[in-house]
Scaffold this active site. Structure first.
Site, PDB file in Angstrom:
ATOM      1  N   ASP A 212       0.747  -1.252  -0.043  1.00 40.82           N
ATOM      2  CA  ASP A 212      -0.101  -0.036  -0.049  1.00 40.82           C
ATOM      3  C   ASP A 212       0.900   1.304   0.051  1.00 40.82           C
ATOM      4  OD1 ASP A 212      -2.084  -1.798   0.348  1.00 40.82           O
ATOM      5  OD2 ASP A 212      -2.066  -1.584   2.483  1.00 40.82           O
TER       6      ASP A 212
HETATM    7  N1  URA Z   1      -1.211  -5.710   4.096  1.00 40.61           N
HETATM    8  C1  URA Z   1      -1.585  -4.749   4.040  1.00 40.61           C
HETATM    9  O1  URA Z   1      -2.562  -4.450   4.396  1.00 40.61           O
HETATM   10  N2  URA Z   1      -0.928  -3.765   3.345  1.00 40.61           N
HETATM   11  C2  URA Z   1      -0.073  -3.975   2.494  1.00 40.61           C
HETATM   12  O2  URA Z   1       0.664  -2.963   2.112  1.00 40.61           O
HETATM   13  C3  URA Z   1       0.623  -5.338   2.718  1.00 40.61           C
HETATM   14  C4  URA Z   1      -0.046  -6.321   3.512  1.00 40.61           C
END
Ligand code: URA
Length: 255
Positions: free
Chosen positions: A106
């Site tokens: 993310d």
């Molecule tokens: N899980 C998440 O919620 N976000 C990420 O970036 C990776 C794993």
């Protein structure tokens, strides 16, 4: 084969940053077809020129793999008209048009992101059948409890009804946990905590299969070592396309 700048080629092979390579070249440690080369911009043909560092032949590898400590605020994409991407986060000497990120972190997540030029490898590592662990350090807005650990171990029912595979939650601080998952659903870690009524305020991936982030500083990137590449292909049950080349990769000490 296309000619490339010598500093770029050596950068891809793991011989150091642009600045380190300037030092290496200036010190007369690099030869091309037997002649000492000091100009980092010299164009060479990796398939034709005999390149040596400290007298050891530099092996040209077909594929190139980079480990980036992704900073928060950049998106996992190769190009975007508005937002900085993980490609923009790579130092110039490691940037290549055919690199693709393996999976997605993310925008607000930091940590280990693998980029590779090997589409087959990327595809295999993203397959739901690749059950290698991914480890995340998560800070949440409320204290963690043994009940959270039990729920993670049993598999968490997310709000959309999907039940995750069993996961491990180690409580490392009152509001801090190390989470190990074996799959990679969209926003998985954040959604697992949300299902427990907790909000993730900080998330960092520290390991993925055989790869470990270690002390690579935030925003920094490096090519994978030969050992990491071998371990990665092994974990994906794929032959390493660069393994049959007999000559060892030259990596001068201290670079
Ligand atoms: N899980 C998440 O919620 N976000 C990420 O970036 C990776 C794993």
């Amino acid at each position: 084969m296309a000619r490339v700048r010598l500093d770029r080629l050596l950068g891809h092979m793991g011989f150091g940053s642009r600045r380190e390579l300037r030092g290496l070249l200036k010190a007369g440690r690099v030869t091309v077809d037997g002649a000492v080369i000091t100009d980092p911009g010299t164009l060479v043909d990796p398939g034709e020129s005999a390149i040596e560092v400290d007298g050891e032949p530099v092996r040209f590898r077909r594929h190139f793999h980079v480990l980036l400590h992704k900073p928060s605020g950049v998106i996992t994409a190769t190009a975007d008209p508005r937002q900085p991407t993980v490609m923009d986060a790579l130092p110039e000497e490691l940037r290549r048009g055919d690199l693709v990120p393996v999976g997605r972190l993310d925008k607000d997540t930091e940590g280990l992101l693998l980029l590779t030029t090997d589409g087959t490898l990327a595809h295999r590592l993203l397959s739901p059948r690749w059950h290698q662990p991914k480890r995340y350090l998560a800070r949440v807005d409320l204290p963690l409890e043994p009940a959270d650990q039990e729920a993670f171990a049993a598999g968490v029912a997310l709000r959309d009804g999907y039940v995750t595979l069993p996961a491990r939650l180690e409580i490392v601080g009152p509001q801090e946990g190390m989470v190990t998952i074996h799959e990679g659903k969209y926003h998985q870690v954040r959604r697992m905590f949300a299902a427990r009524g907790k909000r993730v305020v900080y998330l960092k991936r520290v390991a993925m299969g055989p790869l470990i982030l270690g002390d690579l500083p935030r925003g920094a990137a490096r090519p994978l070592t030969e050992e990491e590449v071998a371990a990665l292909y092994r974990s994906a049950s794929l032959p390493n396309p660069d393994e049959d080349d007999a000559s060892p990769l030259a990596r001068p000490p201290g670079v």
